[in-house]
Design a protein around this motif. Structure first.
Motif, PDB file in Angstrom:
ATOM      1  N   GLN A  47       0.839  -1.209   0.000  1.00  0.00           N
ATOM      2  CA  GLN A  47       0.000   0.000   0.000  1.00  0.00           C
ATOM      3  C   GLN A  47       0.866   1.248   0.000  1.00  0.00           C
ATOM      4  OE1 GLN A  47      -2.564  -0.742   3.528  1.00  0.00           O
ATOM      5  NE2 GLN A  47      -4.096   0.314   2.284  1.00  0.00           N
ATOM      6  N   ALA A  48       1.997   1.143   0.699  1.00  0.00           N
ATOM      7  CA  ALA A  48       2.856   2.314   0.857  1.00  0.00           C
ATOM      8  C   ALA A  48       3.724   2.566  -0.368  1.00  0.00           C
ATOM      9  CB  ALA A  48       3.742   2.133   2.098  1.00  0.00           C
ATOM     10  N   THR A  49       3.926   1.522  -1.210  1.00  0.00           N
ATOM     11  CA  THR A  49       4.892   1.691  -2.304  1.00  0.00           C
ATOM     12  C   THR A  49       4.299   1.530  -3.704  1.00  0.00           C
ATOM     13  OG1 THR A  49       5.465  -0.675  -2.261  1.00  0.00           O
ATOM     14  CG2 THR A  49       6.846   0.817  -0.929  1.00  0.00           C
ATOM     15  N   SER A  50       3.267   0.712  -3.845  1.00  0.00           N
ATOM     16  CA  SER A  50       2.931   0.228  -5.185  1.00  0.00           C
ATOM     17  C   SER A  50       1.463   0.401  -5.535  1.00  0.00           C
ATOM     18  CB  SER A  50       3.286  -1.269  -5.302  1.00  0.00           C
ATOM     19  OG  SER A  50       4.606  -1.493  -4.879  1.00  0.00           O
ATOM     20  N   GLY A  51       1.216   0.691  -6.797  1.00  0.00           N
ATOM     21  CA  GLY A  51      -0.145   0.828  -7.295  1.00  0.00           C
ATOM     22  C   GLY A  51      -0.172   0.536  -8.782  1.00  0.00           C
ATOM     23  N   PRO A  52      -1.296   0.843  -9.446  1.00  0.00           N
ATOM     24  CA  PRO A  52      -1.411   0.574 -10.882  1.00  0.00           C
ATOM     25  C   PRO A  52      -0.245   1.190 -11.662  1.00  0.00           C
ATOM     26  CG  PRO A  52      -3.536   1.203  -9.975  1.00  0.00           C
ATOM     27  CD  PRO A  52      -2.545   1.400  -8.877  1.00  0.00           C
ATOM     28  N   GLY A  53       0.312   0.398 -12.583  1.00  0.00           N
ATOM     29  CA  GLY A  53       1.441   0.870 -13.380  1.00  0.00           C
ATOM     30  C   GLY A  53       2.795   0.487 -12.793  1.00  0.00           C
ATOM     31  N   ASP A  54       2.795   0.064 -11.528  1.00  0.00           N
ATOM     32  CA  ASP A  54       4.048  -0.337 -10.878  1.00  0.00           C
ATOM     33  C   ASP A  54       4.247  -1.841 -10.971  1.00  0.00           C
ATOM     34  OD1 ASP A  54       4.356   2.312 -10.118  1.00  0.00           O
ATOM     35  OD2 ASP A  54       3.375   1.991  -8.172  1.00  0.00           O
ATOM     36  N   GLU A  55       5.478  -2.266 -10.692  1.00  0.00           N
ATOM     37  CA  GLU A  55       5.797  -3.700 -10.734  1.00  0.00           C
ATOM     38  C   GLU A  55       6.397  -4.166  -9.408  1.00  0.00           C
ATOM     39  OE1 GLU A  55       6.760  -3.836 -15.540  1.00  0.00           O
ATOM     40  OE2 GLU A  55       8.418  -3.962 -14.124  1.00  0.00           O
ATOM     41  N   VAL A  56       6.038  -5.386  -9.051  1.00  0.00           N
ATOM     42  CA  VAL A  56       6.552  -6.023  -7.834  1.00  0.00           C
ATOM     43  C   VAL A  56       7.178  -7.351  -8.248  1.00  0.00           C
ATOM     44  CG1 VAL A  56       5.891  -7.061  -5.617  1.00  0.00           C
ATOM     45  CG2 VAL A  56       4.802  -4.928  -6.379  1.00  0.00           C
ATOM     46  N   ILE A  57       8.421  -7.550  -7.851  1.00  0.00           N
ATOM     47  CA  ILE A  57       9.159  -8.749  -8.267  1.00  0.00           C
ATOM     48  C   ILE A  57       9.248  -9.739  -7.104  1.00  0.00           C
ATOM     49  CG2 ILE A  57      11.431  -9.601  -9.038  1.00  0.00           C
ATOM     50  CD1 ILE A  57      11.891  -6.892 -10.359  1.00  0.00           C
ATOM     51  N   TYR A  58       9.038 -10.999  -7.419  1.00  0.00           N
ATOM     52  CA  TYR A  58       9.311 -12.042  -6.423  1.00  0.00           C
ATOM     53  C   TYR A  58       9.630 -13.338  -7.141  1.00  0.00           C
ATOM     54  CZ  TYR A  58       4.241 -12.566  -7.243  1.00  0.00           C
ATOM     55  OH  TYR A  58       3.002 -12.667  -7.819  1.00  0.00           O
ATOM     56  N   ALA A  59      10.269 -14.244  -6.419  1.00  0.00           N
ATOM     57  CA  ALA A  59      10.584 -15.554  -6.976  1.00  0.00           C
ATOM     58  C   ALA A  59       9.292 -16.362  -7.084  1.00  0.00           C
ATOM     59  CB  ALA A  59      11.579 -16.286  -6.072  1.00  0.00           C
ATOM     60  N   TRP A  60       9.309 -17.369  -7.947  1.00  0.00           N
ATOM     61  CA  TRP A  60       8.158 -18.255  -8.025  1.00  0.00           C
ATOM     62  C   TRP A  60       8.645 -19.649  -8.380  1.00  0.00           C
ATOM     63  CZ3 TRP A  60       4.021 -17.243  -5.635  1.00  0.00           C
ATOM     64  CH2 TRP A  60       2.881 -18.068  -5.816  1.00  0.00           C
ATOM     65  N   GLY A  71      -2.949  -3.340  -7.126  1.00  0.00           N
ATOM     66  CA  GLY A  71      -3.084  -2.824  -8.479  1.00  0.00           C
ATOM     67  C   GLY A  71      -1.790  -2.906  -9.267  1.00  0.00           C
ATOM     68  N   ALA A  72      -0.679  -3.209  -8.591  1.00  0.00           N
ATOM     69  CA  ALA A  72       0.603  -3.343  -9.281  1.00  0.00           C
ATOM     70  C   ALA A  72       0.664  -4.686 -10.008  1.00  0.00           C
ATOM     71  CB  ALA A  72       1.751  -3.238  -8.280  1.00  0.00           C
ATOM     72  N   ALA A  73       1.601  -4.801 -10.944  1.00  0.00           N
ATOM     73  CA  ALA A  73       1.769  -6.040 -11.702  1.00  0.00           C
ATOM     74  C   ALA A  73       2.818  -6.917 -11.035  1.00  0.00           C
ATOM     75  CB  ALA A  73       2.195  -5.729 -13.133  1.00  0.00           C
ATOM     76  N   SER A  74       2.537  -8.225 -10.981  1.00  0.00           N
ATOM     77  CA  SER A  74       3.495  -9.189 -10.453  1.00  0.00           C
ATOM     78  C   SER A  74       4.496  -9.565 -11.528  1.00  0.00           C
ATOM     79  CB  SER A  74       2.780 -10.482 -10.031  1.00  0.00           C
ATOM     80  OG  SER A  74       2.225 -10.341  -8.753  1.00  0.00           O
ATOM     81  N   VAL A  75       5.771  -9.573 -11.173  1.00  0.00           N
ATOM     82  CA  VAL A  75       6.811 -10.087 -12.061  1.00  0.00           C
ATOM     83  C   VAL A  75       7.425 -11.280 -11.334  1.00  0.00           C
ATOM     84  CG1 VAL A  75       8.998  -9.593 -13.218  1.00  0.00           C
ATOM     85  CG2 VAL A  75       7.240  -7.806 -13.028  1.00  0.00           C
ATOM     86  N   ARG A  76       7.121 -12.479 -11.849  1.00  0.00           N
ATOM     87  CA  ARG A  76       7.568 -13.703 -11.162  1.00  0.00           C
ATOM     88  C   ARG A  76       8.822 -14.232 -11.832  1.00  0.00           C
ATOM     89  NH1 ARG A  76       2.092 -17.280 -10.407  1.00  0.00           N
ATOM     90  NH2 ARG A  76       0.855 -15.683  -9.364  1.00  0.00           N
ATOM     91  N   VAL A  77       9.859 -14.418 -11.042  1.00  0.00           N
ATOM     92  CA  VAL A  77      11.120 -14.922 -11.578  1.00  0.00           C
ATOM     93  C   VAL A  77      11.279 -16.373 -11.111  1.00  0.00           C
ATOM     94  CG1 VAL A  77      13.622 -14.624 -11.602  1.00  0.00           C
ATOM     95  CG2 VAL A  77      12.115 -12.614 -11.554  1.00  0.00           C
ATOM     96  N   PRO A  78      11.315 -17.338 -12.056  1.00  0.00           N
ATOM     97  CA  PRO A  78      11.343 -18.748 -11.658  1.00  0.00           C
ATOM     98  C   PRO A  78      12.538 -19.089 -10.767  1.00  0.00           C
ATOM     99  CG  PRO A  78      10.996 -18.531 -14.032  1.00  0.00           C
ATOM    100  CD  PRO A  78      11.312 -17.161 -13.514  1.00  0.00           C
TER     101      PRO A  78
END
Ligand code: PLP
Length: 363
Positions: free
Chosen positions: A103-116, A130-137
């Motif tokens: 909530q404090a950092t990210s919203g629509p148009g932003d990206e959040v990266i995490y492993a998957w 509202g941010a987009a997930s970027v999943r890195v295998p």
């Protein structure tokens, strides 16, 4: 008739799947289900000494709101970790704090990266923001691919989760690779070190996030009382982060979210450290026994530093989970990827090992 307008971000959101609870008794003719729950990484032990008493005393006053600022808990944590009280932010479990970070950092148009694959809450809370997930295998060895995660950072990236040890694989990120990664992350991107299982780490090469955050203003550490401390049902976790991140967490907190029961139980738990360490040591010994036995049966078990083990069963995942249920334990299946098995009480672990052995022989 139209329905109330809901945010489009909520469409198709995955819902959090809790570990299936064990049935405790034969009720009204319904056959009793599995007796042991090895599906949610909970602590199998009762509350630490003094904790139930603290929570019970707090319960006598629950006509009152709790301490909004969680002052006593914050002071206790600041002393325990040697950090300024202003760097501590509490919340309703560390998932609650993680959601506040988004909530404090990210919203629509932003990206959040995490492993998957990693912690199931990340895609859910990211999508809600509202941010987009970027999943890195994960790598073939089930580890975070930190080089690929750094490569995935763009000008839109606001936050990167590093789950250490990783849920559900149990694998860790070690000091040198983490430092190398952090050196590559722009200073305006927040890196969240999710250390829900920190207490179970025995490998000295795994850095303590609290040491890492000290000279890195863009690093926040998440910790919880839900796992080693055994307070999963009370919902209390916290972040350690520099200003202005910690201040932003206080702004985004649900007012009075952490109950006085949770606050007082958490303080009492921190003061029961010797008993905590004994229990952690017992679970770590059980972990070694489980890994040794499963490996001996012929399973490939990724090296785990958490209170669970991961078996990549592929399309046999559901069959294995069903076999465990028939034998009296619940484990946590993930689609057709694998199962996560919590280290529980010895009796439950024994059932699991017998089931795994029989299952292995049929393969
Ligand atoms: C269990 C877990 C948490 C903690 O959840 P709480 O909300 O504190 O109960 C956080 N992160 C990971 C990776 C977990 O597995």
């Amino acid at each position: 008739m139209s329905t109330p307008k809901l945010r489009a971000e909520l469409d198709g959101i995955p819902t959090y799947k809790p570990g299936r609870p064990p049935a405790t008794a034969d009720e009204g003719g319904v056959p009793a289900g599995p007796a042991f729950k090895l599906s949610s990484n909970e602590n199998p032990y009762p509350p630490l000494p003094g904790v139930l008493e603290a929570a019970t005393a707090a319960a006598a006053a629950f006509n009152r709101y709790p301490d909004l600022a969680c002052s006593a808990l914050t002071e206790e944590l600041a002393g325990r970790f040697g950090v300024p009280a202003g760097h501590i932010a509490t919340g309703t479990g560390s998932v609650g704090v993680a959601q506040q970070l988004l909530q404090a950092t990210s919203g629509p148009g932003d990206e959040v990266i995490y492993a998957w694959r990693s912690f199931e809450a990340y895609p859910i809370i990211t999508q809600i923001s509202g941010a987009a997930s970027v999943r890195v295998p994960l790598t073939p060895g089930e580890h975070h691919d930190l080089d690929a995660m750094a490569d995935a950072i763009t000008p839109r990236t606001r936050l990167v989760f590093v789950c250490n040890p990783n849920n559900p694989t149990g694998t860790v990120v070690r000091r040198a690779e983490l430092e190398r990664f952090l050196d590559r992350v722009p200073s305006d991107v927040l890196v969240v070190l999710d250390e829900a299982y920190r207490e179970f780490i025995t490998d000295p090469e795994v850095p303590d996030g609290v040491d890492v955050y000290r000279d890195r203003p863009n690093v926040a550490v998440l910790r919880t009382f839900s796992k080693a401390y055994g307070l999963a049902g009370l919902r209390v976790g916290f972040a350690i982060a520099h200003e202005p991140v910690a201040a932003a967490l206080r702004k985004t907190a649900v007012p009075f979210g952490v109950s006085q029961l949770a606050q007082d139980a958490a303080v009492a738990s921190l003061r029961a450290e010797p008993a905590l360490l004994e229990r952690v040591a017992a679970l770590v010994a059980e972990r070694a026994r489980m890994v040794g036995a499963l490996t001996g049966q012929g399973w490939t078990v990724p090296e785990t530093q958490a209170n669970f083990v991961w078996l990549r069963l592929g399309e046999r995942t559901a069959d294995f989970a069903a076999a465990c249920e028939r034998a009296g334990t619940t484990v946590r299946p993930f689609g057709d990827e694998g199962v996560r098995i919590t280290i529980g009480e010895t009796e439950a672990n024994d059932i699991l090992l017998r089931t795994a052995e029989a299952f292995r022989k049929e393969l």
